[in-house]
Motif scaffolding. Sequence first.
Motif, mmCIF file in Angstrom:
data_model
loop_
_atom_site.group_PDB
_atom_site.id
_atom_site.type_symbol
_atom_site.label_atom_id
_atom_site.label_comp_id
_atom_site.label_asym_id
_atom_site.label_seq_id
_atom_site.Cartn_x
_atom_site.Cartn_y
_atom_site.Cartn_z
ATOM 1 N N TRP A 51 52.516 49.834 44.016
ATOM 2 C CA TRP A 51 51.402 50.568 44.517
ATOM 3 C C TRP A 51 50.981 49.798 46.008
ATOM 4 C CZ3 TRP A 51 53.891 52.610 40.844
ATOM 5 C CH2 TRP A 51 53.628 54.139 40.533
ATOM 6 N N TYR A 52 51.883 48.444 46.665
ATOM 7 C CA TYR A 52 51.077 47.582 47.655
ATOM 8 C C TYR A 52 52.293 47.541 49.054
ATOM 9 C CZ TYR A 52 47.698 46.009 43.558
ATOM 10 O OH TYR A 52 46.781 46.059 42.938
ATOM 11 N N GLU A 53 51.972 46.862 49.723
ATOM 12 C CA GLU A 53 52.470 46.956 50.682
ATOM 13 C C GLU A 53 53.402 45.658 50.952
ATOM 14 O OE1 GLU A 53 50.960 46.996 55.337
ATOM 15 O OE2 GLU A 53 51.165 49.203 54.859
ATOM 16 N N GLU B 282 53.770 42.569 47.472
ATOM 17 C CA GLU B 282 53.194 41.452 47.964
ATOM 18 C C GLU B 282 52.056 41.816 46.930
ATOM 19 O OE1 GLU B 282 54.589 38.984 49.013
ATOM 20 O OE2 GLU B 282 56.700 39.691 49.011
ATOM 21 N N HIS C 263 49.055 39.858 47.193
ATOM 22 C CA HIS C 263 47.437 40.664 48.234
ATOM 23 C C HIS C 263 48.235 41.573 49.201
ATOM 24 C CE1 HIS C 263 46.527 36.790 46.517
ATOM 25 N NE2 HIS C 263 47.140 36.115 45.896
ATOM 26 N N GLY C 264 49.432 42.201 48.744
ATOM 27 C CA GLY C 264 49.404 43.475 49.926
ATOM 28 C C GLY C 264 48.462 44.372 49.730
ATOM 29 N N ARG C 265 48.734 45.170 50.896
ATOM 30 C CA ARG C 265 47.696 45.935 50.523
ATOM 31 C C ARG C 265 47.698 47.114 50.130
ATOM 32 N NH1 ARG C 265 47.242 51.652 54.117
ATOM 33 N NH2 ARG C 265 49.451 50.824 54.520
ATOM 34 N N TYR C 266 46.582 47.214 49.153
ATOM 35 C CA TYR C 266 47.076 48.771 48.067
ATOM 36 C C TYR C 266 47.212 50.516 48.649
ATOM 37 C CZ TYR C 266 46.332 51.058 43.598
ATOM 38 O OH TYR C 266 46.167 51.752 42.383
ATOM 39 N N ARG C 267 47.975 50.939 48.609
ATOM 40 C CA ARG C 267 48.388 52.396 48.924
ATOM 41 C C ARG C 267 49.378 52.758 47.962
ATOM 42 N NH1 ARG C 267 52.791 51.047 48.775
ATOM 43 N NH2 ARG C 267 54.596 50.851 49.981
#
Length: 384
Positions: A315-317, A320, A322-326
Amino acid sequence: MILPPATLGMLGGGQLGRFFVAAAHEMGYKVWVLDPDPHSPAGLIADRHLQAGYDDFAALDTLADACAAVTTEFENVPAETLDYLAKFIPVRPGASAVAVCQNRIAEKSFLRDNGLPHGPFAVIHSEADIAAAPASLYPAILKVARFGYDGKGQARVTNAAEALHAFHQFKNEACVLEQMLTLDYEVSVVLARDENGKVKCFPTVENQHTRGILDVSIAPARASGCLRDSAQEYAERIAERLGFIGTLAVEFFVSRGELFVNEMAPRPHNSGHHTIDACVSSQYEQQVRALCGLPLGDTTQHSASVMVNLLGELWYEGGEPHGRYREPDWSILHAVPGLKLHLYAKHHARHGRKMGHFTVVGSDAADVLAKALAARAAIGVRGD
Protein backbone atom coordinates in the motif's frame (compact mmCIF):
# COMPACT_ATOMS: atom_id res chain seq x y z
CA MET A 1 -25.50 -31.68 16.24
CA ILE A 2 -25.81 -27.92 16.38
CA LEU A 3 -27.92 -26.96 13.39
CA PRO A 4 -28.79 -23.65 11.69
CA PRO A 5 -29.97 -21.08 12.57
CA ALA A 6 -28.00 -21.46 15.81
CA THR A 7 -25.57 -18.73 16.85
CA LEU A 8 -21.87 -19.57 17.04
CA GLY A 9 -19.18 -17.66 18.93
CA MET A 10 -15.76 -16.66 17.60
CA LEU A 11 -12.94 -15.50 19.87
CA GLY A 12 -10.77 -13.23 17.75
CA GLY A 13 -11.68 -10.94 14.91
CA GLY A 14 -8.92 -11.07 12.29
CA GLN A 15 -9.04 -12.44 8.77
CA LEU A 16 -9.28 -16.07 9.90
CA GLY A 17 -12.33 -15.18 11.95
CA ARG A 18 -13.76 -13.23 9.02
CA PHE A 19 -13.53 -16.27 6.75
CA PHE A 20 -15.16 -18.38 9.50
CA VAL A 21 -18.05 -15.91 9.74
CA ALA A 22 -18.52 -16.02 5.95
CA ALA A 23 -18.48 -19.83 5.90
CA ALA A 24 -20.91 -20.07 8.83
CA HIS A 25 -23.27 -17.56 7.22
CA GLU A 26 -23.30 -19.56 3.99
CA MET A 27 -24.26 -22.63 6.04
CA GLY A 28 -27.12 -20.78 7.73
CA TYR A 29 -25.60 -19.93 11.12
CA LYS A 30 -25.35 -16.61 12.92
CA VAL A 31 -22.01 -15.59 14.43
CA TRP A 32 -21.03 -13.35 17.31
CA VAL A 33 -17.42 -12.20 17.43
CA LEU A 34 -15.59 -11.16 20.60
CA ASP A 35 -12.57 -8.98 19.88
CA PRO A 36 -11.29 -5.78 21.49
CA ASP A 37 -10.47 -4.12 18.15
CA PRO A 38 -13.25 -1.71 17.05
CA HIS A 39 -12.12 -2.25 13.45
CA SER A 40 -12.11 -6.07 13.65
CA PRO A 41 -12.41 -7.51 10.11
CA ALA A 42 -14.55 -10.39 11.41
CA GLY A 43 -16.62 -8.05 13.57
CA LEU A 44 -17.52 -5.98 10.51
CA ILE A 45 -19.52 -8.87 9.01
CA ALA A 46 -20.60 -10.69 12.18
CA ASP A 47 -24.18 -10.63 13.44
CA ARG A 48 -22.82 -8.97 16.57
CA HIS A 49 -19.38 -7.73 17.56
CA LEU A 50 -18.67 -7.73 21.28
CA GLN A 51 -15.86 -5.21 21.59
CA ALA A 52 -14.22 -6.49 24.77
CA GLY A 53 -11.09 -8.14 26.08
CA TYR A 54 -10.73 -11.91 26.37
CA ASP A 55 -10.66 -11.56 30.15
CA ASP A 56 -13.91 -9.53 30.29
CA PHE A 57 -16.13 -12.00 32.11
CA ALA A 58 -19.29 -9.96 31.62
CA ALA A 59 -18.72 -10.13 27.86
CA LEU A 60 -17.90 -13.84 28.10
CA ASP A 61 -21.19 -14.41 29.96
CA THR A 62 -23.04 -12.56 27.20
CA LEU A 63 -21.32 -14.71 24.58
CA ALA A 64 -22.10 -17.93 26.45
CA ASP A 65 -25.77 -16.96 26.87
CA ALA A 66 -26.22 -16.26 23.15
CA CYS A 67 -24.08 -18.94 21.49
CA ALA A 68 -24.49 -22.67 21.09
CA ALA A 69 -20.71 -23.26 20.84
CA VAL A 70 -17.49 -21.25 20.66
CA THR A 71 -14.24 -21.54 18.73
CA THR A 72 -11.15 -19.38 18.23
CA GLU A 73 -9.17 -17.96 15.33
CA PHE A 74 -5.83 -17.57 17.10
CA GLU A 75 -3.90 -19.47 19.72
CA ASN A 76 -3.19 -16.64 22.13
CA VAL A 77 -6.67 -16.46 23.64
CA PRO A 78 -5.98 -17.17 27.34
CA ALA A 79 -6.58 -20.80 28.26
CA GLU A 80 -8.49 -19.51 31.29
CA THR A 81 -11.00 -17.88 28.92
CA LEU A 82 -11.59 -21.18 27.11
CA ASP A 83 -11.92 -23.06 30.41
CA TYR A 84 -14.44 -20.53 31.70
CA LEU A 85 -16.63 -20.71 28.58
CA ALA A 86 -16.44 -24.52 28.60
CA LYS A 87 -18.42 -24.52 31.86
CA PHE A 88 -21.46 -23.33 29.90
CA ILE A 89 -21.16 -24.35 26.23
CA PRO A 90 -18.96 -26.52 23.97
CA VAL A 91 -15.57 -24.93 23.25
CA ARG A 92 -13.65 -26.48 20.35
CA PRO A 93 -10.70 -26.84 20.38
CA GLY A 94 -10.40 -27.22 24.13
CA ALA A 95 -8.14 -25.24 26.43
CA SER A 96 -5.68 -28.11 26.99
CA ALA A 97 -4.96 -28.50 23.27
CA VAL A 98 -4.66 -24.75 22.71
CA ALA A 99 -2.33 -24.40 25.71
CA VAL A 100 0.20 -26.77 24.09
CA CYS A 101 0.18 -24.80 20.84
CA GLN A 102 0.43 -21.35 22.43
CA ASN A 103 3.68 -22.02 24.27
CA ARG A 104 6.81 -23.11 22.39
CA ILE A 105 8.22 -24.89 25.44
CA ALA A 106 5.03 -26.91 25.88
CA GLU A 107 4.91 -27.53 22.13
CA LYS A 108 8.48 -28.82 21.84
CA SER A 109 8.05 -30.93 24.97
CA PHE A 110 4.86 -32.42 23.52
CA LEU A 111 6.68 -33.39 20.31
CA ARG A 112 9.56 -34.93 22.27
CA ASP A 113 7.30 -36.85 24.66
CA ASN A 114 5.19 -38.25 21.83
CA GLY A 115 8.08 -39.42 19.67
CA LEU A 116 7.38 -36.93 16.88
CA PRO A 117 10.29 -35.72 14.72
CA HIS A 118 11.67 -32.36 15.82
CA GLY A 119 14.94 -30.49 15.71
CA PRO A 120 17.31 -30.36 18.71
CA PHE A 121 16.36 -27.67 21.22
CA ALA A 122 17.00 -26.37 24.72
CA VAL A 123 14.57 -24.69 27.10
CA ILE A 124 15.84 -21.28 28.22
CA HIS A 125 14.58 -19.73 31.45
CA SER A 126 17.78 -18.05 32.58
CA GLU A 127 21.31 -17.04 31.63
CA ALA A 128 22.49 -20.28 33.21
CA ASP A 129 20.39 -22.27 30.73
CA ILE A 130 22.17 -20.56 27.86
CA ALA A 131 25.54 -21.35 29.39
CA ALA A 132 24.50 -24.98 29.80
CA ALA A 133 23.18 -25.41 26.25
CA PRO A 134 25.40 -27.69 24.15
CA ALA A 135 27.64 -26.00 21.59
CA SER A 136 26.26 -28.41 18.97
CA LEU A 137 22.97 -26.44 18.95
CA TYR A 138 24.64 -23.52 17.18
CA PRO A 139 23.91 -21.90 14.83
CA ALA A 140 20.44 -21.63 16.33
CA ILE A 141 17.29 -19.53 16.59
CA LEU A 142 16.23 -18.16 19.96
CA LYS A 143 12.43 -17.88 20.10
CA VAL A 144 10.27 -16.43 22.86
CA ALA A 145 7.94 -19.08 24.25
CA ARG A 146 4.79 -16.95 24.00
CA PHE A 147 3.27 -14.57 21.45
CA GLY A 148 5.87 -14.94 18.70
CA TYR A 149 4.54 -15.22 15.13
CA ASP A 150 5.46 -14.20 11.58
CA GLY A 151 9.11 -14.00 12.56
CA LYS A 152 8.48 -11.81 15.61
CA GLY A 153 10.22 -12.68 18.88
CA GLN A 154 12.98 -14.60 17.11
CA ALA A 155 16.71 -14.05 16.69
CA ARG A 156 19.36 -15.99 14.80
CA VAL A 157 22.40 -16.64 16.97
CA THR A 158 25.72 -18.32 16.21
CA ASN A 159 27.06 -18.76 19.72
CA ALA A 160 26.23 -18.45 23.41
CA ALA A 161 27.23 -14.79 23.60
CA GLU A 162 24.81 -13.86 20.83
CA ALA A 163 22.10 -16.00 22.44
CA LEU A 164 22.64 -14.19 25.74
CA HIS A 165 22.36 -10.80 24.02
CA ALA A 166 19.13 -11.84 22.28
CA PHE A 167 17.75 -13.21 25.57
CA HIS A 168 18.32 -9.80 27.14
CA GLN A 169 16.66 -8.14 24.12
CA PHE A 170 13.64 -10.33 24.82
CA LYS A 171 13.66 -9.03 28.42
CA ASN A 172 14.69 -12.46 29.79
CA GLU A 173 11.38 -14.03 28.78
CA ALA A 174 11.24 -17.82 28.65
CA CYS A 175 12.52 -19.05 25.28
CA VAL A 176 13.47 -22.10 23.30
CA LEU A 177 16.85 -22.33 21.60
CA GLU A 178 16.39 -24.34 18.39
CA GLN A 179 19.18 -25.69 16.21
CA MET A 180 19.01 -24.30 12.69
CA LEU A 181 18.46 -27.21 10.35
CA THR A 182 19.75 -27.42 6.81
CA LEU A 183 16.52 -26.50 5.06
CA ASP A 184 15.41 -28.07 1.79
CA TYR A 185 11.95 -26.48 1.87
CA GLU A 186 8.90 -26.22 4.12
CA VAL A 187 5.51 -27.92 3.98
CA SER A 188 2.33 -27.83 6.03
CA VAL A 189 -0.78 -29.92 6.57
CA VAL A 190 -4.19 -28.55 7.48
CA LEU A 191 -6.70 -31.06 8.82
CA ALA A 192 -10.01 -31.23 10.61
CA ARG A 193 -10.86 -33.66 13.41
CA ASP A 194 -14.34 -34.22 14.82
CA GLU A 195 -15.51 -35.21 18.29
CA ASN A 196 -15.52 -38.89 17.29
CA GLY A 197 -11.86 -38.81 16.29
CA LYS A 198 -12.47 -38.86 12.54
CA VAL A 199 -9.83 -36.88 10.60
CA LYS A 200 -9.86 -35.34 7.14
CA CYS A 201 -6.58 -33.92 5.79
CA PHE A 202 -6.19 -31.45 2.99
CA PRO A 203 -3.34 -32.22 0.56
CA THR A 204 0.12 -31.27 1.84
CA VAL A 205 1.18 -27.72 0.88
CA GLU A 206 4.64 -26.34 0.03
CA ASN A 207 5.44 -22.96 1.61
CA GLN A 208 7.94 -20.21 0.86
CA HIS A 209 8.62 -17.43 3.37
CA THR A 210 10.03 -13.91 3.05
CA ARG A 211 11.40 -12.18 6.15
CA GLY A 212 9.74 -14.78 8.36
CA ILE A 213 6.25 -14.28 6.88
CA LEU A 214 4.53 -16.73 4.55
CA ASP A 215 4.84 -15.46 0.98
CA VAL A 216 3.73 -18.23 -1.39
CA SER A 217 1.93 -21.55 -0.85
CA ILE A 218 1.88 -24.19 -3.60
CA ALA A 219 -0.77 -26.89 -3.39
CA PRO A 220 -0.27 -29.71 -3.69
CA ALA A 221 3.37 -29.62 -2.58
CA ARG A 222 6.04 -30.46 -5.15
CA ALA A 223 7.31 -33.33 -3.00
CA SER A 224 7.28 -37.08 -3.26
CA GLY A 225 4.02 -38.85 -2.52
CA CYS A 226 5.75 -40.60 0.36
CA LEU A 227 6.77 -37.34 2.02
CA ARG A 228 3.33 -35.79 1.53
CA ASP A 229 1.70 -38.86 3.06
CA SER A 230 4.14 -38.93 5.97
CA ALA A 231 3.39 -35.29 6.77
CA GLN A 232 -0.32 -36.08 6.90
CA GLU A 233 0.29 -39.10 9.13
CA TYR A 234 2.31 -37.02 11.60
CA ALA A 235 -0.34 -34.30 11.60
CA GLU A 236 -3.07 -36.86 12.29
CA ARG A 237 -1.02 -38.30 15.16
CA ILE A 238 -0.61 -34.84 16.65
CA ALA A 239 -4.35 -34.16 16.45
CA GLU A 240 -5.11 -37.51 18.10
CA ARG A 241 -2.59 -37.03 20.93
CA LEU A 242 -3.93 -33.53 21.59
CA GLY A 243 -7.52 -34.75 21.63
CA PHE A 244 -8.09 -31.97 19.14
CA ILE A 245 -11.53 -31.01 17.78
CA GLY A 246 -11.57 -28.42 15.01
CA THR A 247 -9.20 -27.26 12.29
CA LEU A 248 -5.49 -27.76 12.99
CA ALA A 249 -2.39 -26.81 11.01
CA VAL A 250 1.03 -28.41 11.35
CA GLU A 251 4.12 -26.83 9.78
CA PHE A 252 7.15 -28.96 8.87
CA PHE A 253 10.75 -28.37 7.86
CA VAL A 254 12.16 -30.73 5.25
CA SER A 255 15.86 -31.14 6.00
CA ARG A 256 18.07 -33.50 4.00
CA GLY A 257 14.90 -35.21 2.81
CA GLU A 258 13.51 -35.77 6.31
CA LEU A 259 10.46 -34.21 7.99
CA PHE A 260 10.72 -32.24 11.24
CA VAL A 261 7.70 -30.68 12.94
CA ASN A 262 8.22 -26.94 13.28
CA GLU A 263 5.00 -25.52 14.74
CA MET A 264 1.34 -26.32 15.35
CA ALA A 265 -1.55 -23.88 15.04
CA PRO A 266 -4.89 -24.84 16.68
CA ARG A 267 -6.94 -23.03 14.04
CA PRO A 268 -7.19 -22.46 10.30
CA HIS A 269 -3.89 -21.38 8.79
CA ASN A 270 -2.53 -18.93 6.25
CA SER A 271 -1.24 -21.85 4.16
CA GLY A 272 -4.80 -23.21 3.99
CA HIS A 273 -6.35 -20.12 2.38
CA HIS A 274 -6.24 -21.82 -1.01
CA THR A 275 -8.87 -24.33 0.17
CA ILE A 276 -11.52 -21.62 -0.32
CA ASP A 277 -11.00 -21.69 -4.08
CA ALA A 278 -9.27 -25.02 -4.80
CA CYS A 279 -11.03 -27.63 -2.63
CA VAL A 280 -14.53 -29.04 -2.34
CA SER A 281 -14.69 -27.86 1.29
CA SER A 282 -12.63 -25.02 2.77
CA GLN A 283 -10.71 -25.16 6.04
CA TYR A 284 -13.26 -22.68 7.43
CA GLU A 285 -16.25 -24.83 6.52
CA GLN A 286 -14.45 -27.69 8.26
CA GLN A 287 -14.03 -25.52 11.35
CA VAL A 288 -17.79 -24.87 11.38
CA ARG A 289 -18.56 -28.55 10.85
CA ALA A 290 -16.24 -29.75 13.62
CA LEU A 291 -17.57 -27.10 16.02
CA CYS A 292 -21.19 -28.05 15.34
CA GLY A 293 -20.78 -31.83 15.30
CA LEU A 294 -21.60 -32.11 11.58
CA PRO A 295 -19.95 -34.73 9.35
CA LEU A 296 -16.64 -33.39 8.04
CA GLY A 297 -16.64 -32.18 4.45
CA ASP A 298 -14.81 -33.49 1.40
CA THR A 299 -11.20 -32.25 1.33
CA THR A 300 -10.56 -33.21 -2.30
CA GLN A 301 -8.52 -30.58 -4.14
CA HIS A 302 -10.16 -30.07 -7.53
CA SER A 303 -7.63 -27.57 -8.93
CA ALA A 304 -3.91 -26.94 -8.71
CA SER A 305 -3.38 -23.71 -6.78
CA VAL A 306 -0.84 -21.12 -5.67
CA MET A 307 -1.61 -18.62 -2.91
CA VAL A 308 0.29 -15.33 -2.55
CA ASN A 309 0.12 -13.10 0.55
CA LEU A 310 -0.44 -9.36 0.17
CA LEU A 311 1.31 -7.45 2.96
CA GLY A 312 0.92 -3.87 4.08
CA GLU A 313 4.00 -2.54 2.29
CA LEU A 314 2.12 -3.01 -0.99
CA TRP A 315 0.00 0.00 0.00
CA TYR A 316 3.10 2.24 0.06
CA GLU A 317 4.70 3.57 -3.09
CA GLY A 318 7.86 1.61 -3.80
CA GLY A 319 7.13 -0.59 -0.79
CA GLU A 320 9.08 1.86 1.36
CA PRO A 321 8.12 2.66 4.99
CA HIS A 322 7.92 6.37 4.20
CA GLY A 323 6.49 6.02 0.71
CA ARG A 324 3.21 7.62 -0.33
CA TYR A 325 0.17 5.69 0.92
CA ARG A 326 -2.14 4.56 -1.90
CA GLU A 327 -4.43 1.68 -2.82
CA PRO A 328 -2.78 -0.91 -5.08
CA ASP A 329 -4.09 -1.20 -8.64
CA TRP A 330 -6.29 -4.26 -8.24
CA SER A 331 -7.22 -4.24 -11.93
CA ILE A 332 -3.83 -5.87 -12.53
CA LEU A 333 -4.90 -8.93 -10.57
CA HIS A 334 -8.50 -9.02 -11.75
CA ALA A 335 -7.19 -9.30 -15.32
CA VAL A 336 -5.46 -12.63 -14.61
CA PRO A 337 -7.53 -15.67 -15.63
CA GLY A 338 -8.11 -18.06 -12.74
CA LEU A 339 -7.05 -15.56 -10.07
CA LYS A 340 -9.23 -15.03 -6.99
CA LEU A 341 -8.52 -11.93 -4.89
CA HIS A 342 -9.39 -11.79 -1.18
CA LEU A 343 -8.99 -8.53 0.78
CA TYR A 344 -9.47 -8.53 4.54
CA ALA A 345 -10.99 -5.06 5.15
CA LYS A 346 -8.33 -4.14 7.71
CA HIS A 347 -8.49 -0.57 8.89
CA HIS A 348 -4.93 0.45 8.07
CA ALA A 349 -2.04 -1.09 6.18
CA ARG A 350 1.24 -1.57 8.06
CA HIS A 351 4.47 -3.06 6.82
CA GLY A 352 4.39 -6.82 7.43
CA ARG A 353 0.64 -6.84 8.16
CA LYS A 354 -1.39 -9.41 6.21
CA MET A 355 -3.92 -7.33 4.29
CA GLY A 356 -5.14 -9.90 1.78
CA HIS A 357 -4.13 -12.71 -0.53
CA PHE A 358 -4.82 -14.04 -3.97
CA THR A 359 -5.05 -17.61 -5.19
CA VAL A 360 -4.53 -18.74 -8.78
CA VAL A 361 -6.27 -21.99 -9.70
CA GLY A 362 -6.15 -24.15 -12.82
CA SER A 363 -5.64 -27.61 -14.22
CA ASP A 364 -1.91 -27.37 -14.97
CA ALA A 365 0.31 -26.92 -11.89
CA ALA A 366 3.25 -25.39 -13.78
CA ASP A 367 1.02 -22.89 -15.57
CA VAL A 368 -0.71 -21.93 -12.30
CA LEU A 369 2.65 -21.29 -10.60
CA ALA A 370 3.91 -19.20 -13.51
CA LYS A 371 0.71 -17.10 -13.53
CA ALA A 372 0.82 -16.58 -9.77
CA LEU A 373 4.46 -15.48 -9.74
CA ALA A 374 3.89 -13.15 -12.69
CA ALA A 375 0.88 -11.61 -10.96
CA ARG A 376 2.87 -11.30 -7.74
CA ALA A 377 5.56 -9.33 -9.56
CA ALA A 378 3.08 -7.24 -11.54
CA ILE A 379 1.25 -5.99 -8.44
CA GLY A 380 4.58 -5.11 -6.83
CA VAL A 381 5.18 -7.81 -4.21
CA ARG A 382 8.89 -7.83 -3.44
CA GLY A 383 10.85 -10.86 -2.25
CA ASP A 384 14.13 -11.06 -0.33
